[in-house]
Design a protein around this motif. Structure first.
Motif, PDB file in Angstrom:
ATOM      1  N   TYR A 106      -6.867  -1.484  -2.908  1.00 56.86           N
ATOM      2  CA  TYR A 106      -7.308  -1.536  -1.505  1.00 56.86           C
ATOM      3  C   TYR A 106      -7.454  -2.994  -1.039  1.00 56.86           C
ATOM      4  O   TYR A 106      -7.076  -3.339   0.064  1.00 56.86           O
ATOM      5  CB  TYR A 106      -8.618  -0.785  -1.349  1.00 56.86           C
ATOM      6  CG  TYR A 106      -9.115  -0.716   0.065  1.00 56.86           C
ATOM      7  CD1 TYR A 106      -8.635   0.253   0.937  1.00 56.86           C
ATOM      8  CD2 TYR A 106     -10.073  -1.606   0.538  1.00 56.86           C
ATOM      9  CE1 TYR A 106      -9.085   0.322   2.245  1.00 56.86           C
ATOM     10  CE2 TYR A 106     -10.532  -1.549   1.835  1.00 56.86           C
ATOM     11  CZ  TYR A 106     -10.029  -0.580   2.700  1.00 56.86           C
ATOM     12  OH  TYR A 106     -10.482  -0.509   3.988  1.00 56.86           O
TER      13      TYR A 106
ATOM     14  N   THR B 217      -0.230   4.087   1.331  1.00 57.16           N
ATOM     15  CA  THR B 217      -0.600   4.851   2.523  1.00 57.16           C
ATOM     16  C   THR B 217      -0.604   3.930   3.736  1.00 57.16           C
ATOM     17  O   THR B 217      -0.597   2.705   3.607  1.00 57.16           O
ATOM     18  CB  THR B 217      -1.999   5.476   2.360  1.00 57.16           C
ATOM     19  OG1 THR B 217      -2.938   4.435   2.109  1.00 57.16           O
ATOM     20  CG2 THR B 217      -2.035   6.480   1.236  1.00 57.16           C
ATOM     21  N   ARG B 218      -0.648   4.536   4.912  1.00 56.94           N
ATOM     22  CA  ARG B 218      -0.681   3.761   6.149  1.00 56.94           C
ATOM     23  C   ARG B 218      -2.032   3.076   6.319  1.00 56.94           C
ATOM     24  O   ARG B 218      -2.980   3.351   5.605  1.00 56.94           O
ATOM     25  CB  ARG B 218      -0.439   4.680   7.340  1.00 56.94           C
ATOM     26  CG  ARG B 218       0.921   5.328   7.338  1.00 56.94           C
ATOM     27  CD  ARG B 218       0.994   6.334   8.440  1.00 56.94           C
ATOM     28  NE  ARG B 218       0.055   7.409   8.097  1.00 56.94           N
ATOM     29  CZ  ARG B 218      -0.421   8.294   8.931  1.00 56.94           C
ATOM     30  NH1 ARG B 218      -0.096   8.258  10.178  1.00 56.94           N
ATOM     31  NH2 ARG B 218      -1.248   9.229   8.522  1.00 56.94           N
ATOM     32  N   ASP B 219      -2.100   2.205   7.317  1.00 60.06           N
ATOM     33  CA  ASP B 219      -3.356   1.525   7.640  1.00 60.06           C
ATOM     34  C   ASP B 219      -4.397   2.516   8.139  1.00 60.06           C
ATOM     35  O   ASP B 219      -4.076   3.590   8.620  1.00 60.06           O
ATOM     36  CB  ASP B 219      -3.132   0.478   8.744  1.00 60.06           C
ATOM     37  CG  ASP B 219      -2.330  -0.707   8.245  1.00 60.06           C
ATOM     38  OD1 ASP B 219      -2.301  -0.921   7.028  1.00 60.06           O
ATOM     39  OD2 ASP B 219      -1.750  -1.410   9.083  1.00 60.06           O
ATOM     40  N   GLY B 220      -5.651   2.112   8.028  1.00 62.06           N
ATOM     41  CA  GLY B 220      -6.732   2.886   8.615  1.00 62.06           C
ATOM     42  C   GLY B 220      -7.325   3.928   7.698  1.00 62.06           C
ATOM     43  O   GLY B 220      -7.527   3.696   6.509  1.00 62.06           O
ATOM     44  N   TRP B 221      -7.594   5.092   8.269  1.00 65.11           N
ATOM     45  CA  TRP B 221      -8.362   6.121   7.559  1.00 65.11           C
ATOM     46  C   TRP B 221      -7.648   6.674   6.334  1.00 65.11           C
ATOM     47  O   TRP B 221      -8.333   7.054   5.376  1.00 65.11           O
ATOM     48  CB  TRP B 221      -8.795   7.223   8.521  1.00 65.11           C
ATOM     49  CG  TRP B 221      -7.678   8.042   9.086  1.00 65.11           C
ATOM     50  CD1 TRP B 221      -7.002   7.819  10.247  1.00 65.11           C
ATOM     51  CD2 TRP B 221      -7.113   9.203   8.511  1.00 65.11           C
ATOM     52  NE1 TRP B 221      -6.043   8.775  10.418  1.00 65.11           N
ATOM     53  CE2 TRP B 221      -6.084   9.639   9.361  1.00 65.11           C
ATOM     54  CE3 TRP B 221      -7.375   9.924   7.348  1.00 65.11           C
ATOM     55  CZ2 TRP B 221      -5.320  10.749   9.093  1.00 65.11           C
ATOM     56  CZ3 TRP B 221      -6.600  11.041   7.089  1.00 65.11           C
ATOM     57  CH2 TRP B 221      -5.599  11.442   7.945  1.00 65.11           C
TER      58      TRP B 221
ATOM     59  N   HIS C  26       0.832  -1.201   0.000  1.00 64.17           N
ATOM     60  CA  HIS C  26       0.000   0.000   0.000  1.00 64.17           C
ATOM     61  C   HIS C  26       0.863   1.246   0.000  1.00 64.17           C
ATOM     62  O   HIS C  26       1.969   1.249   0.543  1.00 64.17           O
ATOM     63  CB  HIS C  26      -0.920   0.030   1.226  1.00 64.17           C
ATOM     64  CG  HIS C  26      -2.067  -0.912   1.131  1.00 64.17           C
ATOM     65  ND1 HIS C  26      -3.160  -0.681   0.350  1.00 64.17           N
ATOM     66  CD2 HIS C  26      -2.289  -2.111   1.729  1.00 64.17           C
ATOM     67  CE1 HIS C  26      -4.009  -1.681   0.454  1.00 64.17           C
ATOM     68  NE2 HIS C  26      -3.497  -2.564   1.283  1.00 64.17           N
TER      69      HIS C  26
ATOM     70  N   ARG D 279      -6.117   5.106   3.984  1.00 68.00           N
ATOM     71  CA  ARG D 279      -6.500   4.232   2.860  1.00 68.00           C
ATOM     72  C   ARG D 279      -7.937   4.480   2.435  1.00 68.00           C
ATOM     73  O   ARG D 279      -8.250   4.478   1.247  1.00 68.00           O
ATOM     74  CB  ARG D 279      -6.333   2.768   3.243  1.00 68.00           C
ATOM     75  CG  ARG D 279      -4.933   2.320   3.134  1.00 68.00           C
ATOM     76  CD  ARG D 279      -4.849   0.821   3.181  1.00 68.00           C
ATOM     77  NE  ARG D 279      -3.502   0.493   3.598  1.00 68.00           N
ATOM     78  CZ  ARG D 279      -3.176  -0.578   4.266  1.00 68.00           C
ATOM     79  NH1 ARG D 279      -4.099  -1.447   4.604  1.00 68.00           N
ATOM     80  NH2 ARG D 279      -1.935  -0.791   4.601  1.00 68.00           N
ATOM     81  N   LEU D 280      -8.825   4.673   3.399  1.00 70.36           N
ATOM     82  CA  LEU D 280     -10.227   4.945   3.060  1.00 70.36           C
ATOM     83  C   LEU D 280     -10.378   6.300   2.379  1.00 70.36           C
ATOM     84  O   LEU D 280     -11.158   6.433   1.432  1.00 70.36           O
ATOM     85  CB  LEU D 280     -11.098   4.872   4.313  1.00 70.36           C
ATOM     86  CG  LEU D 280     -11.268   3.479   4.906  1.00 70.36           C
ATOM     87  CD1 LEU D 280     -12.060   3.551   6.206  1.00 70.36           C
ATOM     88  CD2 LEU D 280     -11.953   2.560   3.918  1.00 70.36           C
TER      89      LEU D 280
END
Length: 86
Positions: free
Chosen positions: A82, A26-30, A24, A32-33
């Motif tokens: 994702y 981006t980092r985990d969590g928000w 990924h 990515r959303l």
């Protein structure tokens, strides 16, 4: 038919991008959303601007130069990344 084509093309581009960059961005969590929601909207607006630019120049406006087609393509790429990136 064009919608299915852009969805298929977006899925292929997403799969190739996962193959080339399996992690990924981006980092985990928000983050990515946010990337999953915001990036396709920005891509749709960018394609709309490209369509307006082409129309002003007198060039033919392509189907992907519309918000919905650019959005669907970018959304499909983002959903594949994702779900399948490490």
């Amino acid at each position: 038919m064009a919608v299915l084509g852009y969805l298929l093309l977006g899925g292929i581009v997403g799969a190739v991008s996962v193959w080339l960059m399996p992690h990924h961005l981006t980092r985990d969590g928000w983050p990515r959303l946010v990337n999953l929601v915001v990036t396709p909207v920005l891509a749709g607006f960018a394609m709309t601007l490209m369509g307006l630019w082409r129309a002003r120049r007198g060039d033919p406006v392509l189907r992907i130069d519309r918000f919905a087609c650019g959005y669907l393509f970018a959304l499909t790429v983002a959903v594949v990344r994702y779900n399948f990136a490490n």
